[in-house]
Design a protein around this motif. Structure first.
Motif, PDB file in Angstrom:
ATOM      1  N   VAL A   1     -40.354  -7.152  46.794  1.00 27.31           N
ATOM      2  CA  VAL A   1     -41.678  -7.279  47.257  1.00 27.31           C
ATOM      3  C   VAL A   1     -41.654  -8.529  46.190  1.00 27.31           C
ATOM      4  O   VAL A   1     -42.970  -8.789  47.020  1.00 27.31           O
ATOM      5  N   ASN A   2     -41.424  -8.278  45.682  1.00 27.15           N
ATOM      6  CA  ASN A   2     -41.646  -9.584  44.873  1.00 27.15           C
ATOM      7  C   ASN A   2     -40.192 -10.361  44.359  1.00 27.15           C
ATOM      8  O   ASN A   2     -39.989  -9.778  43.071  1.00 27.15           O
ATOM      9  N   PRO A   3     -40.018 -11.278  44.522  1.00 27.88           N
ATOM     10  CA  PRO A   3     -38.093 -11.975  44.746  1.00 27.88           C
ATOM     11  C   PRO A   3     -38.255 -12.000  43.107  1.00 27.88           C
ATOM     12  O   PRO A   3     -36.858 -12.702  42.454  1.00 27.88           O
ATOM     13  N   LEU A   4     -39.317 -12.416  42.458  1.00 29.66           N
ATOM     14  CA  LEU A   4     -39.121 -12.858  40.987  1.00 29.66           C
ATOM     15  C   LEU A   4     -38.752 -12.000  39.637  1.00 29.66           C
ATOM     16  O   LEU A   4     -38.628 -11.985  38.678  1.00 29.66           O
ATOM     17  N   ILE A   5     -38.636 -10.927  40.413  1.00 31.68           N
ATOM     18  CA  ILE A   5     -38.448  -8.923  39.472  1.00 31.68           C
ATOM     19  C   ILE A   5     -36.737 -10.042  39.040  1.00 31.68           C
ATOM     20  O   ILE A   5     -35.946 -10.239  39.693  1.00 31.68           O
TER      21      ILE A   5
END
Length: 744
Positions: free
Chosen positions: A242-246
């Motif tokens: 959902v959020n690749p920056l995690i």
């Protein structure tokens, strides 16, 4: 609905317990409504949680409401909302707790989600710390969700709402046919109604982290039951999809906290907190993805679904030892030599084309691609330094300022993006502190000191920074007359401001000086020297026997040695001389030695309208009879007495009345007016009175041995001698009377 609203609005302005004033509503849940209140006794804002009216007769809700107070009151931690008081007034059940200026995590997620990784981990760490403290005290929260997480203006996270908390030893979490809690944050065991423990709170915290970093809930459904079933049956979508920056390390924490099996979750909040503290370290950010193996996958004998075998699907492998070749099968044609050259040529050509195409693609990408740069974290840095760091990273800066109580001026409070890659030239928005909001100094002059201090302390000023200077002033005692800083002067942090209050002690008092006997000018000079004033018509002139003309006879309204303040008005009565009726007489007095030629000493003591027991004259070496003219004053109500006392002389007392004065004035002669005296006695004629000599050794009413006194005019007077019966003997006018006596 209308009735409910009227009931809630009716709470505004109400006082609970005699000290908590309801100011306004700030929120509410299914069980209670939260109001902002004022603790009148301590002058501080509080949050007052009031049980909803529809539950005031439901004993189960009342018990749950009280259990919240008991659970939270047993905890003392900076990340848990403090409980101050709990009470009941009529049918109103309420809890008084710490009031947090700020917002809820739910509102923060709606406004900013997905949150920056650092911010989300920081919030989760504080929640985990609070849960560790609660679990250590045998309290399971059971309703961890963003709605129950408060975030103060200083960034401090506070866990609240222990309304369905239970002790670790409780056997169940279910009500009659229902489950208590928030379905989107249920743990699987919570949804099944089985006993919950510390790991149930950690599952809910994992969902809160998932929501903070992805901006959405892991399980959604058309009904609460469908959501609960998903907690039991479905796997969560991985947060990094959902959020690749995690970072992988953070995703690992979320996945482990949200495992359906409690054996695969963190065993304690302390273990999860330790993982949160280190997950953003550089060596951990890209750690391998956590792997959880199912027991089913390790079971080699489990029932499996396999594809069916079809005829001809698999080739038959012949035995190499079979010596029989196939009959009538023609031999393959012989290959020509050097058959590999042609394929090699085509391979070289193909690779050349691929290499050329790759080079062309790289060239185009380098020509057209936009450079990507990392965004450095500049929070808590000075603005000038932050701008330089971002511009050095090929980024643009936009500055927005706001007041902040905690951050000094020109320090970066937050940034719009960090710890991620963006195109070079992107704009990063910085929120920069303008310092605390300036406020105006309140006016506490004309207030009593206690009221002034109470007002300042309620505004945040520290008691130890309030200096009191008490002075003698015209204002009423204990009244503040001036202050520093002055009213309306601006300040920022009240706790750092030093306040000085000038407080009146009232007017300074001192002893009233003695003006009796002073001349009018002397009295005025003394009044001026003591900052006293003559009142209007302050000089009153009256005749006086005691004081000579021009001297003070009375002072009003303060007598000598009375306490008086500066500026007080005084009235003086000044002698205008003797009254018209005063009788001034000259009386010849004979002083005789006991024996002629034998020296003696004598004192003449006078008591008349002007003086009392005043020493008129002292004679020494009296060897023969001497005549002394005594000037005296008689009044209609005051006779004059002349006493002769001494050693070696005849003691005698001569009395003159106002009638004697009138006779003398009218020219009437007096027999034996000289007042001759002897050891046998003395006599006067023409209405004169005689008294026996004093007998200080034996007189019953006498004043023998009494020391001399100072009269109001400053003259030293000995005590008046008296006769045998304590008084002077008088004889009728025209008779000669004598009493004799000698000194012992």
């Amino acid at each position: 609905m209308t009735t409910r609203k009227r009931g809630e609005e009716g709470m505004i302005g109400k006082q609970l317990g005699g000290r908590y004033e309801i100011l306004g509503r700030v929120g509410g849940g299914g069980m209670a409504i939260v109001y902002k209140g004022l603790d009148i006794l301590l002058h501080r804002h509080v949050a007052v949680k009031v049980l909803r009216q529809q539950y005031v007769h439901d004993e189960e809700f009342i018990q749950r409401f009280r259990r919240e107070a008991q659970a939270a009151a047993s905890l003392s931690h900076p990340n848990v909302v403090s409980i101050y008081d709990v009470g009941q007034e009529e049918d109103i059940h309420y809890i008084v707790m710490e009031y947090i200026e700020g917002t809820t995590l739910n509102e923060l997620i709606k406004e900013k989600a997905p949150l920056q990784v650092e911010e989300a981990v920081h919030i989760a760490g504080q929640i985990c710390d609070a849960l560790d403290h609660a679990h250590h005290n045998q309290i399971i929260h059971r309703d961890i969700k963003p709605h129950n997480i408060l975030i103060g203006k200083n960034g401090r996270v506070k866990v609240t709402d222990f309304g369905i908390a239970r002790a670790v030893t409780s056997s169940t979490i279910t009500q009659t046919g229902s489950v208590v809690g928030s379905v989107h944050y249920f743990s699987p065991e919570h949804a099944k109604g089985t006993p919950t423990g510390e790991q149930s709170d950690l599952y809910s915290l994992g969902i809160v982290m998932y929501q903070m970093l992805t901006g959405r809930l892991p399980f959604l459904g058309e009904s609460p039951i469908s959501v609960a079933l998903k907690h039991l049956q479905e796997d969560v979508e991985e947060p990094r999809k959902v959020n690749p920056l995690i970072p992988q390390s953070v995703e690992n924490i979320i996945l482990r906290a949200m495992r359906k099996s409690t054996s695969e979750r963190y065993r304690s909040a302390k273990e999860m907190l330790s993982d949160l503290d280190s997950c953003l370290l550089p060596h951990r950010r890209n750690e391998p993805k956590v792997n959880f193996l199912d027991d089913d996958e390790l079971d080699e004998e489990k029932t499996r679904v396999m594809p069916a075998l079809r005829p001809g699907q698999y080739a038959v492998v012949e035995d190499d030892d079979d010596p029989q070749p196939r009959a009538k099968e023609p031999a393959p044609p012989e290959k020509k030599k050097k058959g590999w050259v042609k394929p090699l040529v085509w391979f070289v050509v193909l690779m050349s084309l691929v290499g050329g195409m790759w080079y062309a693609v790289q060239y185009v990408q380098q020509t057209l691609a936009v450079q990507r740069v990392d965004i450095p974290n500049v929070v808590d840095k000075p603005l000038a330094e932050a701008e330089k760091i971002l511009r050095d990273s090929k980024l643009q800066v936009e500055v927005e300022r706001q007041n902040d109580e905690a951050k000094p001026k020109d320090i970066v409070i937050r940034q719009s993006q960090s710890n991620m890659q963006v195109n070079a030239g992107a704009t990063i928005k910085l929120t920069v502190s303008d310092g605390p909001e300036s406020k105006k100094m309140p006016d506490v002059t004309k207030l009593k000191l206690a009221d002034a201090k109470t007002k300042l302390i309620s505004l945040g000023f520290k008691s130890e920074n309030i200096k009191i200077d008490q002075q003698f002033l015209d204002a009423e005692p204990e009244t503040v007359t001036s202050q520093k800083p002055t009213p309306n002067e601006e300040y920022t942090i009240p706790g750092d401001v030093k306040v000085e209050l000038i407080v009146s002690k009232g007017r300074e008092t001192f002893k009233m000086p003695n003006l009796i006997g002073k001349t009018e000018n002397e009295a005025k000079m003394i009044l001026n020297a003591n900052e006293l004033k003559l009142s209007k018509d302050g000089i009153v002139r009256q005749p006086s026997y005691k004081q000579s003309k021009g001297r003070v006879t009375k002072q009003f309204p303060f007598e000598p040695d009375d306490d008086v303040t500066r500026g007080t008005e005084i009235t003086l009565t000044v002698s205008s001389g003797l009254p018209p009726e005063a009788g001034q007489m000259t009386v010849p007095v004979q002083i005789k030695p006991v024996k002629e030629g034998q020296a003696g000493t004598a004192k003449v003591i006078l008591s008349d309208a002007k003086a009392e027991n005043a020493e008129y004259q002292k004679l020494s070496n009296v060897t023969k009879t001497e005549t002394l003219e005594v000037q005296l004053i008689v009044a209609p109500d005051k006779d004059a007495t002349i006493q002769i006392r001494g050693e070696g002389v005849q003691n005698d007392t001569i009395t003159k009345t106002y009638k004697d004065f009138l006779d003398q004035k009218n020219g009437k002669t007096q027999a034996n007016d000289s007042g001759a005296s002897s050891n046998a006695g003395t006599g006067t004629s023409g209405g004169g009175k005689t008294e026996p000599p004093a007998t200080p050794a034996s007189g019953t009413g006498g004043a023998s041995g009494k020391p001399a006194q100072q009269d109001s005019g400053g003259t030293t007077t000995p005590p008046a001698p008296t006769g045998q019966n304590g008084g002077a003997a008088t004889a009728p006018a025209g008779n000669t009377t004598g009493t004799g006596g000698t000194n012992p």
